[in-house]
Write a protein that holds these residues in place. Structure first.
Motif, mmCIF file in Angstrom:
data_model
loop_
_atom_site.group_PDB
_atom_site.id
_atom_site.type_symbol
_atom_site.label_atom_id
_atom_site.label_comp_id
_atom_site.label_asym_id
_atom_site.label_seq_id
_atom_site.Cartn_x
_atom_site.Cartn_y
_atom_site.Cartn_z
ATOM 1 N N GLY A 1 -24.208 -24.177 25.133
ATOM 2 C CA GLY A 1 -23.657 -23.254 26.109
ATOM 3 C C GLY A 1 -22.256 -23.582 26.567
ATOM 4 N N ARG A 2 -21.546 -24.406 25.798
ATOM 5 C CA ARG A 2 -20.163 -24.725 26.162
ATOM 6 C C ARG A 2 -19.323 -23.462 26.065
ATOM 7 N NH1 ARG A 2 -16.346 -29.002 22.935
ATOM 8 N NH2 ARG A 2 -14.551 -28.862 24.302
ATOM 9 N N ARG A 3 -18.508 -23.234 27.059
ATOM 10 C CA ARG A 3 -17.664 -22.037 27.053
ATOM 11 C C ARG A 3 -16.526 -22.198 26.050
ATOM 12 N NH1 ARG A 3 -16.314 -21.585 33.205
ATOM 13 N NH2 ARG A 3 -17.907 -23.093 33.626
ATOM 14 N N ARG A 4 -16.326 -21.152 25.280
ATOM 15 C CA ARG A 4 -15.207 -21.139 24.343
ATOM 16 C C ARG A 4 -14.306 -19.976 24.728
ATOM 17 N NH1 ARG A 4 -17.525 -21.472 18.411
ATOM 18 N NH2 ARG A 4 -18.163 -19.407 19.017
ATOM 19 N N PHE A 5 -13.051 -20.268 24.893
ATOM 20 C CA PHE A 5 -12.115 -19.257 25.344
ATOM 21 C C PHE A 5 -11.444 -18.588 24.150
ATOM 22 C CE2 PHE A 5 -12.397 -22.379 28.764
ATOM 23 C CZ PHE A 5 -12.788 -21.551 29.798
ATOM 24 N N GLU B 1 -20.284 -25.764 20.174
ATOM 25 C CA GLU B 1 -20.866 -25.206 21.390
ATOM 26 C C GLU B 1 -21.615 -26.275 22.183
ATOM 27 O OE1 GLU B 1 -23.170 -21.715 20.795
ATOM 28 O OE2 GLU B 1 -21.516 -20.625 19.893
ATOM 29 N N GLU C 1 -21.818 -29.727 24.398
ATOM 30 C CA GLU C 1 -20.983 -30.399 25.382
ATOM 31 C C GLU C 1 -21.737 -31.621 25.899
ATOM 32 O OE1 GLU C 1 -18.431 -29.089 29.279
ATOM 33 O OE2 GLU C 1 -20.366 -28.145 29.000
#
Length: 126
Positions: A97-101, A109, A111
């Motif tokens: 659930g890592r945010r990717r911009f 994904e 972290e």
């Protein structure tokens, strides 16, 4: 001859009662303002705690069993640990659930997250 009006004693007693009621009302107002400030401070603290617990819950729901490596590339001891040492690391694990911009280079994904306790403060590092 009858006189109408109040005697001096009656006026003094009435004034004393009025002054007492005024003082009690002032104390009640000051106490209410003090209580309002304390309630607001406690509500802010509870909101901060709720946000921290929500973040911890989300991180734990997304936890994965994956061995991570440190900065030098050496494997870390366990996918999820709860250790208390000089750094006071209480919990360390990987989660999805890592945010990717948009516009950034592709990245994993996963972290790595750790929770510390320093000087009574709960700190999340990612």
């Amino acid at each position: 001859m009858t006189q109408r009006g109040f005697t001096l004693i009656e006026l003094l007693v009435a004034s004393a009662i009025l002054a007492l009621l005024g003082a009690l009302t002032g104390m009640l107002i000051l106490n209410s303002l003090s209580n309002e400030q304390r309630i607001t401070e406690h509500a802010d603290q509870l909101q901060t705690i709720a946000l921290g617990l929500s973040t911890l819950r989300r991180d734990l729901e997304q936890a994965v069993n994956r061995t991570a490596r440190d900065e030098r590339g050496d494997p870390q001891p366990a996918p999820m640990i709860g250790v208390r040492n000089d750094d006071s690391v209480l919990l360390r694990f990987s989660h999805t659930g890592r945010r990717r911009f948009p516009g950034r280079a592709p990245a994993s994904e996963l972290e790595r997250v750790q929770y510390l306790l320093r000087d009574g403060d709960w700190i999340r590092l990612s």
